[in-house]
Enzyme design. Sequence first.
Site, PDB file in Angstrom:
ATOM      1  N   VAL A   6       0.840  -1.200   0.000  1.00 52.46           N
ATOM      2  CA  VAL A   6       0.000   0.000   0.000  1.00 52.46           C
ATOM      3  C   VAL A   6       0.874   1.248   0.000  1.00 52.46           C
ATOM      4  O   VAL A   6       0.630   2.200  -0.753  1.00 52.46           O
ATOM      5  CB  VAL A   6      -0.965  -0.001   1.201  1.00 52.46           C
ATOM      6  N   ASP A   7       1.922   1.263   0.805  1.00 48.05           N
ATOM      7  CA  ASP A   7       2.864   2.381   0.796  1.00 48.05           C
ATOM      8  C   ASP A   7       3.495   2.549  -0.582  1.00 48.05           C
ATOM      9  O   ASP A   7       3.585   3.660  -1.108  1.00 48.05           O
ATOM     10  CB  ASP A   7       3.971   2.153   1.821  1.00 48.05           C
ATOM     11  N   LEU A   8       3.980   1.450  -1.150  1.00 43.18           N
ATOM     12  CA  LEU A   8       4.668   1.525  -2.435  1.00 43.18           C
ATOM     13  C   LEU A   8       3.729   1.988  -3.540  1.00 43.18           C
ATOM     14  O   LEU A   8       4.095   2.824  -4.376  1.00 43.18           O
ATOM     15  CB  LEU A   8       5.272   0.165  -2.783  1.00 43.18           C
ATOM     16  N   GLY A  42       3.060   5.600  -3.216  1.00 41.88           N
ATOM     17  CA  GLY A  42       4.166   6.370  -3.780  1.00 41.88           C
ATOM     18  C   GLY A  42       4.102   6.475  -5.285  1.00 41.88           C
ATOM     19  O   GLY A  42       4.430   7.523  -5.860  1.00 41.88           O
TER      20      GLY A  42
END
Length: 393
Positions: free
Chosen positions: A185-187, A190
């Site tokens: 989810v973070d990636l 980004g």
Amino acid sequence: MLHQALAGIKVLDLSRILAGPWCTQNLADLGAEVTKVERPGLGDDTRGWGPPYLHPPEGSADGDGETGLSAYFICCNRGKQSVAIDYATPEGAARIRKLALQADVLVENYKVGTLRRYGLDYESLKALNPRLVYLSITGFGQSGPMADKPGYDYVFQGMGGLMSYTGHPDGEPGAGPLRTGVAVVDLTTGMYATSAVLAALLRRHATGEGEYLDIALLDVAVALNANQASNYLVSGKAPQRSGNAHPNCAPYEVFRCADGHLILAIGNDAQFARLCEVACLGALATDPRYASNAGRIANLPALRKLLTDVFPTRDRQSWTQAFDAAGVPWGPIHSMEEVFAHPQVSHRQLVQQAEHPVLGRVPMIRNPMLAGSGAQALAPPPLLDEHGRRNGS
């Protein structure tokens, strides 16, 4: 070349952890000048997310007591300049305003309202620099009943639905929800943020106006469900955990051979027919239960049993050679050691080395966006306040 596409663009990076730094690393890889603002004495949280750490070469000067960089920090902070500024002080806030006055893009991922208290919110900085593209990354967005709450990737893998259908089904060994092995989810946030910044810069080129971008991890987590979300919205049926199987294609999962595992990825009926020929199960290709993908999904337990019985009769090399000859899609399951020893990975030059004046060689993964841009000299991740000290500020 693409690695200079953003030459002349200045990015002020007030983000930490992964989603924001992943975005700003993309911008740096595309040629932007990225200044990373970090907490004095502490820096980005991920500087402490180890081991492992990359230390200076034995016998070398350690650069003012620096003990090294965490591998986690290295993965998402190359090509940036680090300056240590405490934005909570009047002097620090003034320094950031000065930097923002010259910036094209500002990226931050503080809780909603935090930077407003110091005059560093979008409206305050827009008054100084109307061309500024200001990106805020938060857990839940700038508005709504949960806007004031923090959140990490793991929370959104669960809350966004991903973990509800990831893992072994009930009744099987190891049953239960699982997260993915990296912070997807973070990636993905980004990457969405990178696209949004590039679109805003393109719009600014046409209009002369800056932009405010509100990117939320929850939004990304829901969007990341992709076909699983669409399956639910169309059918009204929630997807269930299916282990390594695919919800819409079959057979599309992991099978055990005589000496290990391989991934079988059948995407259409013609590929299935070729699989049946290789596996000496030719009758299945015309069997009404299995001839179509919909039939194979409906009768997957029986089909899986047939394939589970036949795969252990041969080793992986025998299967994969036959698959390659017949055009049957398959894949290995590699360890990290095998990944980086693979000739295709080597050919694509995915591992790059950057030279740091204190740490020596820093190994990193090349940005996939730059595969067609030829060799580039990568700038390493910075030590804390490396460029603030260098510039005497």
